[in-house]
Design a protein around this motif. Structure first.
Motif, PDB file in Angstrom:
ATOM      1  N   LEU A  56     -30.701  -8.741  61.290  1.00 11.52           N
ATOM      2  CA  LEU A  56     -31.237 -10.045  61.696  1.00 11.52           C
ATOM      3  C   LEU A  56     -31.323 -10.152  63.217  1.00 11.52           C
ATOM      4  N   THR A  57     -30.311  -9.644  63.893  1.00 13.31           N
ATOM      5  CA  THR A  57     -30.327  -9.660  65.353  1.00 13.31           C
ATOM      6  C   THR A  57     -31.522  -8.885  65.885  1.00 13.31           C
ATOM      7  N   THR A  58     -31.759  -7.727  65.317  1.00 12.70           N
ATOM      8  CA  THR A  58     -32.911  -6.915  65.734  1.00 12.70           C
ATOM      9  C   THR A  58     -34.212  -7.648  65.434  1.00 12.70           C
ATOM     10  N   PHE A  59     -34.295  -8.301  64.278  1.00 13.30           N
ATOM     11  CA  PHE A  59     -35.485  -9.059  63.899  1.00 13.30           C
ATOM     12  C   PHE A  59     -35.774 -10.154  64.932  1.00 13.30           C
ATOM     13  N   ILE A  60     -34.742 -10.896  65.324  1.00 16.09           N
ATOM     14  CA  ILE A  60     -34.925 -11.976  66.294  1.00 16.09           C
ATOM     15  C   ILE A  60     -35.325 -11.416  67.659  1.00 16.09           C
ATOM     16  N   GLN A  61     -34.684 -10.325  68.052  1.00 19.06           N
ATOM     17  CA  GLN A  61     -35.023  -9.718  69.343  1.00 19.06           C
ATOM     18  C   GLN A  61     -36.476  -9.245  69.366  1.00 19.06           C
ATOM     19  N   GLN A  62     -36.920  -8.621  68.295  1.00 20.02           N
ATOM     20  CA  GLN A  62     -38.304  -8.148  68.233  1.00 20.02           C
ATOM     21  C   GLN A  62     -39.287  -9.315  68.221  1.00 20.02           C
ATOM     22  N   LEU A  63     -38.918 -10.377  67.500  1.00 22.99           N
ATOM     23  CA  LEU A  63     -39.764 -11.561  67.470  1.00 22.99           C
ATOM     24  C   LEU A  63     -39.856 -12.179  68.860  1.00 22.99           C
ATOM     25  N   GLY A  64     -38.743 -12.143  69.587  1.00 26.59           N
ATOM     26  CA  GLY A  64     -38.702 -12.782  70.894  1.00 26.59           C
ATOM     27  C   GLY A  64     -39.322 -11.985  72.018  1.00 26.59           C
ATOM     28  N   THR A  65     -39.421 -10.688  71.856  1.00 26.12           N
ATOM     29  CA  THR A  65     -39.959  -9.851  72.934  1.00 26.12           C
ATOM     30  C   THR A  65     -41.398  -9.423  72.679  1.00 26.12           C
ATOM     31  N   GLY A  66     -41.896  -9.654  71.484  1.00 30.25           N
ATOM     32  CA  GLY A  66     -43.279  -9.307  71.169  1.00 30.25           C
ATOM     33  C   GLY A  66     -44.248 -10.382  71.625  1.00 30.25           C
ATOM     34  N   ASP A  67     -45.520 -10.147  71.424  1.00 30.65           N
ATOM     35  CA  ASP A  67     -46.551 -11.112  71.781  1.00 30.65           C
ATOM     36  C   ASP A  67     -46.524 -12.277  70.796  1.00 30.65           C
ATOM     37  N   LEU A  68     -46.469 -13.499  71.306  1.00 27.19           N
ATOM     38  CA  LEU A  68     -46.356 -14.680  70.447  1.00 27.19           C
ATOM     39  C   LEU A  68     -47.578 -14.826  69.543  1.00 27.19           C
ATOM     40  N   LEU A  69     -48.763 -14.596  70.075  1.00 31.13           N
ATOM     41  CA  LEU A  69     -49.972 -14.733  69.264  1.00 31.13           C
ATOM     42  C   LEU A  69     -49.980 -13.739  68.109  1.00 31.13           C
ATOM     43  N   ASP A  70     -49.491 -12.531  68.368  1.00 23.72           N
ATOM     44  CA  ASP A  70     -49.395 -11.534  67.299  1.00 23.72           C
ATOM     45  C   ASP A  70     -48.408 -11.994  66.230  1.00 23.72           C
ATOM     46  N   ALA A  71     -47.291 -12.555  66.676  1.00 27.09           N
ATOM     47  CA  ALA A  71     -46.280 -13.050  65.732  1.00 27.09           C
ATOM     48  C   ALA A  71     -46.852 -14.183  64.885  1.00 27.09           C
ATOM     49  N   GLN A  72     -47.606 -15.058  65.500  1.00 26.71           N
ATOM     50  CA  GLN A  72     -48.207 -16.178  64.774  1.00 26.71           C
ATOM     51  C   GLN A  72     -49.257 -15.690  63.776  1.00 26.71           C
ATOM     52  N   GLU A  73     -50.049 -14.719  64.191  1.00 26.56           N
ATOM     53  CA  GLU A  73     -51.057 -14.165  63.288  1.00 26.56           C
ATOM     54  C   GLU A  73     -50.403 -13.474  62.100  1.00 26.56           C
ATOM     55  N   ASP A  74     -49.328 -12.742  62.358  1.00 23.97           N
ATOM     56  CA  ASP A  74     -48.594 -12.064  61.289  1.00 23.97           C
ATOM     57  C   ASP A  74     -48.021 -13.089  60.313  1.00 23.97           C
ATOM     58  N   TYR A  75     -47.479 -14.165  60.847  1.00 29.77           N
ATOM     59  CA  TYR A  75     -46.893 -15.225  60.017  1.00 29.77           C
ATOM     60  C   TYR A  75     -47.948 -15.844  59.106  1.00 29.77           C
ATOM     61  N   VAL A  76     -49.087 -16.190  59.681  1.00 30.71           N
ATOM     62  CA  VAL A  76     -50.159 -16.811  58.901  1.00 30.71           C
ATOM     63  C   VAL A  76     -50.666 -15.876  57.818  1.00 30.71           C
ATOM     64  N   SER A  77     -50.816 -14.602  58.161  1.00 37.11           N
ATOM     65  CA  SER A  77     -51.324 -13.639  57.187  1.00 37.11           C
ATOM     66  C   SER A  77     -50.370 -13.469  56.015  1.00 37.11           C
ATOM     67  N   LEU A  78     -49.085 -13.690  56.261  1.00 35.30           N
ATOM     68  CA  LEU A  78     -48.100 -13.565  55.192  1.00 35.30           C
ATOM     69  C   LEU A  78     -48.010 -14.824  54.338  1.00 35.30           C
ATOM     70  N   PHE A  79     -47.766 -15.956  54.987  1.00 38.43           N
ATOM     71  CA  PHE A  79     -47.356 -17.151  54.261  1.00 38.43           C
ATOM     72  C   PHE A  79     -48.462 -18.169  53.993  1.00 38.43           C
ATOM     73  N   ASP A  80     -49.567 -18.059  54.686  1.00 36.05           N
ATOM     74  CA  ASP A  80     -50.621 -19.063  54.527  1.00 36.05           C
ATOM     75  C   ASP A  80     -51.865 -18.543  53.822  1.00 36.05           C
ATOM     76  N   ARG A  81     -51.822 -17.321  53.353  1.00 35.49           N
ATOM     77  CA  ARG A  81     -52.970 -16.766  52.626  1.00 35.49           C
ATOM     78  C   ARG A  81     -52.494 -16.324  51.252  1.00 35.49           C
ATOM     79  N   GLY A  82     -52.925 -17.024  50.262  1.00 36.44           N
ATOM     80  CA  GLY A  82     -52.463 -16.726  48.913  1.00 36.44           C
ATOM     81  C   GLY A  82     -51.211 -17.515  48.587  1.00 36.44           C
ATOM     82  N   ARG A  83     -50.850 -17.506  47.311  1.00 37.75           N
ATOM     83  CA  ARG A  83     -49.728 -18.302  46.842  1.00 37.75           C
ATOM     84  C   ARG A  83     -48.463 -17.495  46.580  1.00 37.75           C
ATOM     85  N   SER A  84     -48.573 -16.194  46.515  1.00 34.37           N
ATOM     86  CA  SER A  84     -47.415 -15.388  46.120  1.00 34.37           C
ATOM     87  C   SER A  84     -46.281 -15.462  47.131  1.00 34.37           C
ATOM     88  N   LEU A  85     -46.591 -15.713  48.407  1.00 31.18           N
ATOM     89  CA  LEU A  85     -45.567 -15.837  49.437  1.00 31.18           C
ATOM     90  C   LEU A  85     -45.472 -17.263  49.965  1.00 31.18           C
TER      91      LEU A  85
END
Length: 227
Positions: free
Chosen positions: A44-73
Motif C-alpha cells: 500500500l505504501t508503494t501504491f501511494i508513493q507511485q500515485l503521488g509521484t506519477g502524472d496526475l492526469l495519467d492517474a485520473q485517466e487510469d481511474y476513469v478507465s477502471l471505475f467509470d466504464r462498464g459496471r463490473s468495477l
C-alpha cells in the motif's frame, strides 16, 4: 475513528491534487496500522508513493478507465447486488436512513452506496460495527479485488486491505478463474450496447406511465456533515 478506513476511502476516490499533497499523511496511517500484514502495508505504501509521484492526469485517466466504464468495477455497492431492479432504490433509502440514525447527513447530493462514502461512515463506527458493516459486503469487495487483479491494477490492494481488516481471506485463485471468463464490459461496443438498452428501457418506461417518479440518480462526492 478508524483512520485506515478514511485513508482507503480517499485512495478509492477520484485522484486529485489534494490527495497527492496528503500522501505522506496517508502513508503514515498505513504504516501504523498493525492490523494489516506487513507485506500489505508495504504494498500500500508503494501504491501511494507511485500515485503521488506519477502524472496526475495519467492517474485520473487510469481511474476513469477502471471505475467509470462498464459496471463490473462499479464502486456503487448495490450495482453488484440489485443492478437496475426496483429493489435498488429501497436499499439506498434504507442505507441513507442508517447514516442518519448514526447522526450523519450527506453534505451534497450523493449516492449512499458509493463505497468510499460507505467507508467514511464505517470510520466513525466502533470496531465491532465497522467489522460487521464490511462483513456484510465482503463478497463484493473480494469480487472487485479479483477483477482488478485480472486487469493488472494495483487498486486491488485497497480491497485486499479491507478484507484483511476483518480477517477474511477469500479463495482469490478461484475468484480470478471465474472473472477471467467474464466478457469485458468496458469496450466501446459493450458500452454502446448498454446505452442502447438503457434508452429502450427509458422509452418503454415513459410510454407505460406518465406519472412523475423520483430519480435515484445523483452525483457523488465524498463527505458527511454531522448533525
Amino acid at each position: 475513528m478508524i483512520k485506515i478506513f478514511a485513508v482507503l476511502a480517499r485512495l478509492m476516490d477520484y485522484p486529485t491534487a489534494e490527495l497527492i499533497e496528503a500522501r505522506s499523511a496517508l502513508i503514515d496511517v498505513v504504516r501504523e496500522e498493525i492490523r494489516l500484514p506487513q507485506s500489505l502495508r508495504d504494498s500500500l505504501t508503494t501504491f501511494i508513493q507511485q500515485l503521488g509521484t506519477g502524472d496526475l492526469l495519467d492517474a485520473q485517466e487510469d481511474y476513469v478507465s477502471l471505475f467509470d466504464r462498464g459496471r463490473s468495477l462499479s464502486l456503487l455497492l448495490f450495482e453488484h447486488v440489485h443492478g437496475e431492479s426496483r429493489d435498488r432504490g429501497q436499499a439506498m433509502v434504507d442505507l441513507l436512513q442508517q447514516y442518519r440514525d448514526a447522526g450523519l447527513e450527506l453534505s451534497v447530493k450523493e449516492l449512499p452506496d458509493y463505497i468510499p462514502l460507505y467507508l467514511e461512515y464505517l470510520a466513525t463506527r466502533s470496531e465491532a460495527e465497522a467489522a460487521q458493516g464490511l462483513g456484510d459486503v465482503h463478497p463484493i469487495l473480494a469480487l472487485l479485488s479479483a477483477r482488478l487483479q485480472e486487469r493488472g491494477s494495483n487498486y486491488h490492494l485497497l480491497f485486499d486491505a479491507l478484507l484483511a481488516m476483518i480477517g477474511i481471506q477469500p479463495n482469490m485463485g478461484e475468484l480470478r478463474g471465474k472473472v477471467a471468463t467474464e466478457p469485458r464490459d468496458d469496450t466501446a461496443a459493450a458500452m454502446d450496447k448498454v446505452w442502447e438498452e438503457e434508452m429502450v428501457a427509458f422509452v418503454e418506461d415513459k410510454g407505460a406511465s406518465c406519472r412523475p417518479t423520483q430519480s435515484t440518480n445523483q452525483t457523488h462526492t465524498l463527505h458527511f456533515r454531522e448533525n
